[in-house]
Design an enzyme around this catalytic site. Structure first.
Site, mmCIF file in Angstrom:
data_model
loop_
_atom_site.group_PDB
_atom_site.id
_atom_site.type_symbol
_atom_site.label_atom_id
_atom_site.label_comp_id
_atom_site.label_asym_id
_atom_site.label_seq_id
_atom_site.Cartn_x
_atom_site.Cartn_y
_atom_site.Cartn_z
ATOM 1 N N ASP A 194 0.907 -1.057 0.004
ATOM 2 C CA ASP A 194 0.016 -0.076 -0.081
ATOM 3 C C ASP A 194 1.068 1.212 -0.128
ATOM 4 O O ASP A 194 2.011 1.360 0.434
ATOM 5 C CB ASP A 194 -1.037 0.126 1.211
ATOM 6 C CG ASP A 194 -2.152 -0.755 1.276
ATOM 7 O OD1 ASP A 194 -1.905 -1.718 0.365
ATOM 8 O OD2 ASP A 194 -2.787 -0.743 2.297
ATOM 9 N N ASP A 195 0.300 2.441 -0.437
ATOM 10 C CA ASP A 195 0.648 3.865 -0.103
ATOM 11 C C ASP A 195 1.643 4.254 -1.331
ATOM 12 O O ASP A 195 2.146 5.434 -1.138
ATOM 13 C CB ASP A 195 1.273 4.004 1.030
ATOM 14 C CG ASP A 195 0.178 3.761 2.331
ATOM 15 O OD1 ASP A 195 -0.991 3.545 1.836
ATOM 16 O OD2 ASP A 195 0.408 4.094 3.494
ATOM 17 N N HIS A 244 -6.015 3.423 -4.136
ATOM 18 C CA HIS A 244 -5.910 3.285 -2.596
ATOM 19 C C HIS A 244 -6.322 4.974 -2.064
ATOM 20 O O HIS A 244 -5.736 5.359 -1.036
ATOM 21 C CB HIS A 244 -4.590 2.934 -2.019
ATOM 22 C CG HIS A 244 -4.457 2.724 -0.571
ATOM 23 N ND1 HIS A 244 -5.266 2.173 0.144
ATOM 24 C CD2 HIS A 244 -3.669 3.226 0.418
ATOM 25 C CE1 HIS A 244 -5.018 2.010 1.362
ATOM 26 N NE2 HIS A 244 -3.990 2.647 1.645
ATOM 27 N N HIS A 248 -5.338 9.330 1.033
ATOM 28 C CA HIS A 248 -5.171 8.495 2.215
ATOM 29 C C HIS A 248 -5.912 9.005 3.253
ATOM 30 O O HIS A 248 -5.636 9.181 4.269
ATOM 31 C CB HIS A 248 -3.767 8.425 2.490
ATOM 32 C CG HIS A 248 -3.670 6.888 3.274
ATOM 33 N ND1 HIS A 248 -3.626 6.945 4.469
ATOM 34 C CD2 HIS A 248 -2.996 5.724 2.682
ATOM 35 C CE1 HIS A 248 -3.410 5.661 4.946
ATOM 36 N NE2 HIS A 248 -3.411 4.920 3.926
ATOM 37 N N TYR A 285 -6.801 2.696 6.160
ATOM 38 C CA TYR A 285 -6.866 2.196 7.547
ATOM 39 C C TYR A 285 -8.189 1.139 7.605
ATOM 40 O O TYR A 285 -8.765 0.843 8.454
ATOM 41 C CB TYR A 285 -7.377 3.381 8.293
ATOM 42 C CG TYR A 285 -6.422 4.487 8.350
ATOM 43 C CD1 TYR A 285 -5.525 4.609 9.005
ATOM 44 C CD2 TYR A 285 -6.955 5.686 7.334
ATOM 45 C CE1 TYR A 285 -4.455 5.883 8.759
ATOM 46 C CE2 TYR A 285 -6.019 6.801 7.228
ATOM 47 C CZ TYR A 285 -4.931 6.883 8.047
ATOM 48 O OH TYR A 285 -4.174 7.861 7.956
ATOM 49 N N HIS A 355 3.472 -2.177 3.276
ATOM 50 C CA HIS A 355 3.599 -0.831 2.627
ATOM 51 C C HIS A 355 4.709 -0.794 1.819
ATOM 52 O O HIS A 355 5.876 -1.375 2.434
ATOM 53 C CB HIS A 355 3.524 0.255 3.840
ATOM 54 C CG HIS A 355 2.075 0.304 4.351
ATOM 55 N ND1 HIS A 355 1.749 -0.636 5.427
ATOM 56 C CD2 HIS A 355 1.081 0.865 4.287
ATOM 57 C CE1 HIS A 355 0.816 -0.344 5.932
ATOM 58 N NE2 HIS A 355 0.102 0.665 5.148
#
Ligand SMILES: *[C@@H]1O[C@H](CO)[C@@H](O)[C@H](O)[C@H]1NC(C)=O
Ligand SMILES: *[C@@H]1O[C@H](CO)[C@@H](O)[C@H](O)[C@H]1NC(C)=O
Ligand SMILES: *[C@@H]1O[C@H](CO)[C@@H](O)[C@H](O)[C@H]1NC(C)=O
Ligand SMILES: *[C@@H]1O[C@H](CO)[C@@H](O)[C@H](O)[C@H]1NC(C)=O
Ligand SMILES: *[C@@H]1O[C@H](CO)[C@@H](O)[C@H](O)[C@H]1NC(C)=O
Length: 432
Positions: A194-195, A244, A248, A285, A355
């Site tokens: 992720d991210d 995503h 965020h 989250y 991540h």
């Protein structure tokens, strides 16, 4: 091409520090391996001395070139250098993983055509107004659930009381049948990061190439706009690209229009970068309820969370709290050991939260977590999440999806039954 990439080299420390600060400002409870660390409480972060400084198990395997555990810093920046992306692709380039995909777009997206980074995009733009119309015309009923306050469970007494009926994952872990939370086949791991893309993503991709691994990347629009060539490399080497969000946020804190802006711009930027539109997304989250779910359905996006087998056993490595200083690498590997142990106990495969945003999280993945997984007995079948669902990568994208065997969310709504079931569970039984 190279000059476009300059910001990616010069800005990462700044951008990632801001990103980390944004994460940790809203993330407090990260203290125990067994806690769901994406459930946000109040209170202050535990001192790093609360975390182990040795592993509670012996490493079965590690990458011979791994950064030593003692050099994976808690709470401070690493000093290791980044590596260049292995390949830059020309416009029109095609690939074998998604054979029916069009070639790559002729030019990389120009930042001036997209919203500002790291904030929810304005809802009054022509684009967002159109997407709002599309959602209103989709036939999907958006439940009238109030936005939540910032601060998640501890700052939301009324919404917590309604968490079950609204199926709010953050406070209680509720999921609907329409959420993907696991891989059906035992010992299959739908790998995801992720991210990103981040300056450390090429290190991860290099390890993938060495080990013949592929994964699902849940990408942030704001990161992708800084590093579009990295997204192309992820896509061209057979990884699944998924949404995503743009900035965020906790999506349940956002209005309907803001949710549409966060998802719509990220979908558009991915399409503009790789030529196809993702149909899977992950709520930051894990923060999703029936309102946010319905909006994502109306935008042809299917939510993927990570495996949660009980209130205290979530398949979250908590890797991202190493740079934030609220856990250390030994604790993260203990978490991973628990996940591997739990994986042998359950009947299904699994999905883990990791991540590619930070150097430490990539170092722990390439140095330890992935080598351990590759050495695991029984052997894990490690694939992008779409493949662990027994589907080809092509089904991860709107334009290449095989509509005959994989019905997209909007197709389901128009077809009727599965979504209506979802609505019954979600208390909104009326459906226009
Ligand atoms: C959107 O709203 C902002 C702030 O109110 C304003 O400055 C901007 O001009 C508006 N944009 C459009 C396209 O209406
Ligand atoms: C709790 O929610 C209120 C109302 O939205 C907000 O003003 C406040 O900042 C929140 N507190 C925290 C700790 O997030
Ligand atoms: C909780 O549910 C009740 C009954 O449906 C509703 O009246 C109330 O507005 C809801 N509150 C929140 C914060 O969702
Ligand atoms: C998961 O792992 C934890 C820690 O090792 C253990 O206490 C728990 O019983 C396991 N749960 C299952 C279902 O295997
Ligand atoms: C599946 O349907 C979408 C429209 O919903 C279309 O854009 C796409 O081309 C179709 N897929 C294939 C492989 O024809």
């Amino acid at each position: 091409m190279k000059s476009r990439f300059l910001p990616a080299v010069l800005l990462p420390a700044l951008v990632d520090a801001r990103d980390a600060a944004a994460h940790y400002a809203r993330q407090a409870t990260t203290s125990a391996a067994a806690t769901n660390t994406e459930v946000i409480g109040s209170g202050t972060a535990a001192a790093s001395s609360a975390f182990p400084t040795t592993l509670t198990f012996s490493l079965a395997s590690e990458n011979p070139t791994a950064i030593p555990l003692s050099e994976i810093n808690t709470g401070t920046a690493q000093t290791q250098s980044t590596i260049a992306l292995s390949t830059y692709y020309a416009g029109g380039a095609t690939q074998t993983y998604v054979p029916n995909a069009p070639g790559l777009p002729s030019a990389l997206p120009a930042p001036s055509n997209y919203p500002a980074l790291d904030v929810t995009p304005p809802t009054n733009s022509t684009e967002v107004q159109q997407w709002i119309q599309d959602v209103m015309n989709s036939g999907v009923d958006i439940p009238d659930i109030p936005v939540t306050n910032p601060g998640a469970c501890s700052n939301n007494t009324a919404a917590v009381a309604n968490a079950t009926q609204n199926c709010w994952w953050t406070c209680g872990g509720c999921t609907r049948d329409t959420d993907i939370t696991t891989c059906p086949t035992k010992d299959s791991w739908g790998v995801s990061y992720d991210d990103g893309p981040s300056p450390y993503t090429p290190n991860l991709l290099q390890y993938f190439a060495q080990q013949d691994l592929r994964a699902t990347f849940f990408t942030i629009g704001s990161r992708l706009l800084e590093r579009p060539a990295m997204l192309q490399d992820e896509f061209m080497t057979g990884n699944q690209i998924a949404v995503h969000t743009w900035s965020h946020p906790y999506m349940t804190t956002k209005t309907n229009e803001e949710v549409i802006a966060e998802l719509g711009w990220t979908k558009k930027l991915i399409k503009d970068t790789i030529g196809v539109t993702p149909v899977y997304w992950r709520p930051p989250y894990g923060d999703i309820d029936d309102r946010v779910r319905a909006i994502s359905t109306a935008m042809n996006l299917i939510p993927i969370i990570w495996t949660r087998i009980s209130a205290t056993q979530t398949f979250d490595t908590n890797d991202w709290s190493i740079p934030g200083g609220t856990t250390n690498v030994y604790q993260v590997l203990d978490n991973w050991e628990m996940i591997m142990g739990n994986s042998t106990q359950i009947d299904t495969g699994f999905i883990v939260l990791e991540h590619d945003l930070f150097e430490q999280t990539v170092d722990v993945a390439t140095g330890y977590i992935l080598p351990q997984a590759l050495a695991h007995q029984p052997k894990y079948n490690m694939t992008p999440i779409i493949e662990c669902l027994d589907m080809p990568l092509a089904n991860g994208y709107l334009e290449t999806n095989d509509n005959a065997s994989h019905t997209l969310p909007l197709g389901t709504v128009r077809g009727g039954d599965p979504y209506r079931l979802f609505l019954v569970c979600g208390r909104r039984v009326e459906h226009g």
